[in-house]
Motif scaffolding. Structure first.
Motif, short mmCIF file in Angstrom:
data_model
loop_
_atom_site.label_atom_id
_atom_site.label_comp_id
_atom_site.label_asym_id
_atom_site.label_seq_id
_atom_site.Cartn_x
_atom_site.Cartn_y
_atom_site.Cartn_z
N VAL B 61 0.83 -1.20 0.00
CA VAL B 61 0.00 0.00 0.00
C VAL B 61 0.87 1.26 0.00
CG1 VAL B 61 -0.26 0.09 2.51
CG2 VAL B 61 -2.03 1.08 1.05
N GLY B 62 0.45 2.24 -0.79
CA GLY B 62 1.17 3.51 -0.86
C GLY B 62 2.26 3.53 -1.90
N LYS B 63 2.61 2.35 -2.45
CA LYS B 63 3.67 2.33 -3.47
C LYS B 63 3.09 2.63 -4.85
CE LYS B 63 7.21 1.14 -0.92
NZ LYS B 63 8.16 2.21 -0.59
N ARG B 64 3.93 3.24 -5.69
CA ARG B 64 3.55 3.50 -7.08
C ARG B 64 4.10 2.37 -7.93
NH1 ARG B 64 2.54 8.97 -8.07
NH2 ARG B 64 2.56 10.13 -6.13
N TYR B 65 3.31 1.92 -8.87
CA TYR B 65 3.74 0.85 -9.78
C TYR B 65 3.71 1.38 -11.21
CZ TYR B 65 3.48 -2.34 -5.84
OH TYR B 65 3.71 -2.95 -4.63
N VAL B 66 4.79 1.12 -11.94
CA VAL B 66 4.88 1.61 -13.32
C VAL B 66 5.28 0.46 -14.24
CG1 VAL B 66 5.44 4.02 -12.81
CG2 VAL B 66 7.28 2.33 -12.90
N ASP B 67 4.92 0.60 -15.54
CA ASP B 67 5.38 -0.39 -16.52
C ASP B 67 6.77 0.03 -17.00
OD1 ASP B 67 4.32 1.88 -17.79
OD2 ASP B 67 4.13 0.78 -19.68
N ALA B 68 7.45 -0.89 -17.67
CA ALA B 68 8.84 -0.64 -18.07
C ALA B 68 8.95 0.58 -18.98
CB ALA B 68 9.41 -1.87 -18.76
N ALA B 69 7.93 0.82 -19.82
CA ALA B 69 7.99 1.95 -20.75
C ALA B 69 7.50 3.24 -20.11
CB ALA B 69 7.15 1.63 -21.99
N ASP B 70 7.10 3.17 -18.83
CA ASP B 70 6.62 4.34 -18.09
C ASP B 70 5.41 4.99 -18.78
OD1 ASP B 70 6.73 5.91 -15.82
OD2 ASP B 70 7.95 7.45 -16.79
N ARG B 71 4.50 4.11 -19.29
CA ARG B 71 3.30 4.64 -19.92
C ARG B 71 2.14 4.68 -18.93
NH1 ARG B 71 2.02 0.44 -23.66
NH2 ARG B 71 0.86 1.74 -25.09
N PHE B 72 2.25 3.84 -17.90
CA PHE B 72 1.17 3.74 -16.91
C PHE B 72 1.74 3.83 -15.50
CE2 PHE B 72 -0.02 1.36 -20.66
CZ PHE B 72 -1.28 1.89 -20.97
N GLU B 73 0.99 4.48 -14.62
CA GLU B 73 1.39 4.53 -13.22
C GLU B 73 0.16 4.27 -12.35
OE1 GLU B 73 3.93 7.78 -12.08
OE2 GLU B 73 3.29 7.67 -9.99
N LEU B 74 0.31 3.34 -11.42
CA LEU B 74 -0.78 3.00 -10.52
C LEU B 74 -0.33 3.25 -9.09
CD1 LEU B 74 -1.62 -0.56 -11.92
CD2 LEU B 74 -2.69 1.59 -12.60
N LEU B 75 -1.29 3.61 -8.23
CA LEU B 75 -1.01 3.73 -6.80
C LEU B 75 -1.73 2.57 -6.12
CD1 LEU B 75 -0.04 5.39 -4.27
CD2 LEU B 75 -2.32 6.42 -4.31
N CYS B 76 -1.01 1.81 -5.34
CA CYS B 76 -1.65 0.74 -4.59
C CYS B 76 -2.34 1.35 -3.37
CB CYS B 76 -0.62 -0.31 -4.16
SG CYS B 76 -1.36 -1.57 -3.12
N THR B 77 -3.68 1.22 -3.30
CA THR B 77 -4.42 1.81 -2.18
C THR B 77 -4.79 0.76 -1.13
OG1 THR B 77 -6.51 1.53 -3.39
CG2 THR B 77 -5.36 3.63 -3.65
N LYS B 78 -4.61 -0.50 -1.48
CA LYS B 78 -4.81 -1.58 -0.50
C LYS B 78 -3.90 -2.75 -0.90
CE LYS B 78 -8.49 -3.93 1.98
NZ LYS B 78 -9.93 -4.17 2.07
N ALA B 79 -3.20 -3.28 0.07
CA ALA B 79 -2.22 -4.33 -0.22
C ALA B 79 -2.90 -5.67 -0.48
CB ALA B 79 -1.25 -4.46 0.95
N GLY B 80 -2.22 -6.53 -1.24
CA GLY B 80 -2.72 -7.88 -1.49
C GLY B 80 -1.58 -8.80 -1.86
#
Lengths: 509, 103
Positions: B61-80
């Motif tokens: 939670v709280g981490k940003r996730y990106v694809d290798a080409a940096d086209r998409f960025e997601l914020l994890c709002t709940k861990a799993g």
């Protein structure tokens, strides 16, 4: 995208951690979440269109911020220092509102009959009841989250609106989730109706940092709170830091704030002498200058702790001067200086400050968006960048003196006069002039027991700046008028300078 | 396949993970977690659903996730427990730039 996500994440990860304490009252992040959801149900049931707080800081403030977001209504904190007629006008503009405050005080205002008055104690009591059902925030990312009436140091207050996407962009861009350590605490001494008071709630929640409220600021109380609450972070407006420094020097006591690590300041121009003395008195503290506006969801430029230390230690005049700069744009903010024709200016050229970014709203209710082509927001602040991209502010565009077609920023003249050994405080404003249209007027406060004549000060300016910058009139005063947030009231100075000049003319005739 | 829009919140069909789209280019992609395409927030997760063993790296939670080409960025709002992927490629944790607290 909704502000409540910030709180939901904090409550998910740090349910038991104290979110906020105020006197003997406290709420954990889990309790704050439930209180916001419960209060939202009551707000929805009321049928009101706004959630307003007309009160000093209390536990009700963070609850109301998030409850309004759950209910899908704008949160409107009102300035309790305004006059009754001013407040009556604002209350009429947000009717019907769910109005939180001290009931006996609120009843003494001209509250519209359709606005619902909710006593703070009652609000806190009802918010502590168990939530009816699991609450889902309604609405869209472009719904209005916050409506703030601008301080209106000139003219009628404008209702600046910040949408969920503006504020979330600011928080996600500047705060690392859960960055605060277990025993960190931030002392909140800015009033709830200031943008810094709102961003403090949002940033602290996202960092999962304990908030400690200090509803009525005074230097001794601030220092005492820092010690007893183990405060690690604080935000101050320049007047507050100035009073703390004065208090420490006057009492000759050591600060004794071993846990205090960082002070951020903003909301007005910080005098050089104040920040220098503060850095000497608190050598272990990181200082950050934050420049922002209500319309930009708070901070857009930062002068960080490294910049402060570099400026204090450097022998390079360019670097030394940066203690007077507001730093560089933060991540996600683009900044340009433009001339009157809209052309982008280079380093060291003064013009209007324009910014662009997802956190920038630049929108007022009724008047609509003030963004210009390309999504740029004219801040109406004047300033220039140095060769390193550091921004120096030189006052508001409205305060520019137009003397015979030449634009003169009061800031550059104020800076020069402030360096005179006899000058304690100074403000430069436009005064009407038959020959030039406008001329330079200065209101000067001399240091205790210091002396200087108007001629000596005019000479001082003449030796350092172009002759058009030399004040045509200088008025000596005991102090300058500031509002409670430390904002200089230029229109008052302007009026009194004009009146004083008129009086002098009448006398000499 | 869906096009991702900044501000949209989605949840995993295979674990507790929830994300918000922070940044996205306009393109149809398959955003999955634990090997199953992510769903709208009000969708019901099937009983017994679990991430693929090969895609069970977990989210924070709280981490940003990106694809290798940096086209998409997601914020994890709940861990799993699942691993986030776009078109089968695992997303990476974006290193946060530390900013001094300004308020």
């Amino acid at each position: 995208m909704n502000l409540v996500m910030v709180l939901e994440m904090a409550a998910e990860c740090h349910r038991e951690r104290t979110a906020v304490s105020s006197g003997s009252g406290r709420l954990s992040y889990g309790e704050l979440l439930e209180a916001a959801q419960t209060a939202a149900a009551d707000i929805r049931a009321s049928g009101c269109r706004y959630v307003a707080v007309l009160d000093i800081n209390s536990l009700a403030v963070p609850i109301a911020v998030f409850a309004a977001a759950y209910a899908g209504l704008p949160y409107v904190p009102l300035n309790y220092r305004l006059t009754r007629p001013e407040l009556a006008e604002l209350l009429a503009r947000i009717d019907p509102a769910y109005l939180i405050g001290e009931e006996t005080k609120l009843r003494s205002f001209a509250v519209p009959s359709t606005t619902r008055i909710v006593d703070r104690a009652h609000f806190l009591e009802l918010a502590r009841r168990p939530p009816a059902e699991s609450a889902q925030a309604s609405g869209d990312a472009d719904d209005i989250a916050i409506q703030l009436f601008t301080s209106g140091t000139t003219g009628k207050p404008k209702a600046a609106v910040l949408r969920h996407e503006n504020l979330m962009s600011y928080i996600l861009g500047t705060v690392e989730f859960g960055a605060a350590a277990e025993d960190d605490a931030v002392l909140i001494s800015v009033p709830p109706y200031h943008i810094a008071g709102i961003s403090a709630v949002l940033s602290s929640t996202y960092a999962c940092r304990r908030m400690v409220q200090l509803p009525n600021f005074d230097a001794a109380g601030w220092l005492a709170h820092c010690r007893t609450e183990g405060v690690s972070n604080a935000f101050l407006v320049p007047t507050m830091l100035s009073r703390i420094v004065d208090h420490l020097e006057a009492t000759g006591t050591a600060p004794e704030l071993p846990q205090l690590r960082a002070i951020a300041y903003g909301g007005g121009k910080m005098p050089h002498s104040v920040i220098e003395r503060a850095m000497q008195l608190l050598p272990g503290v990181d200082f950050t200058n934050a420049y922002g506006l209500t319309e930009t969801s708070s901070t857009i430029c930062l002068l960080d702790p490294g910049d402060h230390r570099a400026a204090a230690e450097s022998t390079d005049p360019l670097v030394r001067r940066r203690l007077g700069s507001v730093g560089r744009p933060i991540n996600g903010i683009e900044l340009e200086i433009r001339d009157d024709d809209g052309h982008v200016l280079g380093p060291d050229q003064t013009g209007d400050v324009y910014v662009r970014g997802a956190q920038v709203s630049g929108e007022y209710l009724g008047a609509g968006s003030t963004l210009v082509a390309g999504g740029w927001f004219p801040t109406r602040d004047r300033g220039h960048l140095d060769a390193g991209g550091y921004l120096y502010l030189e006052g508001r565009a409205d305060d520019v003196i137009v003397r015979g077609g030449e634009n003169i920023s009061p800031g550059e003249i104020e800076d020069v006069l402030a360096e005179h050994p006899a000058v304690a405080d100074v403000a430069v404003v436009a005064i009407p002039d038959e020959q030039w249209g406008e001329a330079v007027g200065a209101a000067v406060v001399l240091k205790d027991s210091a002396q200087a004549t108007a001629e000596a000060l005019q000479d001082w300016v003449k030796q350092r700046l172009r002759s058009s910058r030399v004040p045509a009139a200088i008025q000596f005063r005991d102090d300058l008028p500031y509002n409670e947030m430390g904002k200089l009231l230029r229109r008052v100075i302007k009026q009194e300078l004009q009146d004083g000049q008129a009086a002098t003319k009448t006398r000499t005739r | 396949m869906r096009s991702l829009k900044a501000g949209t919140r989605l949840k995993s069909a295979a674990c507790d993970t929830e994300v918000m789209v922070v940044r996205a280019v306009p393109a149809e992609v398959t955003l999955a977690c634990g090997g199953a395409e992510m769903t709208a927030m009000d969708a019901q997760r099937a009983a017994g659903a679990a991430p693929d063993a090969a895609l069970a790296g977990g989210t924070i939670v709280g981490k940003r996730y990106v694809d290798a080409a940096d086209r998409f960025e997601l914020l994890c709002t709940k861990a799993g427990k699942g691993t986030l992927t776009i078109d089968g490629q695992p997303l990476l944790v974006k290193q946060a730039k530390a900013l001094p607290s300004s308020d």
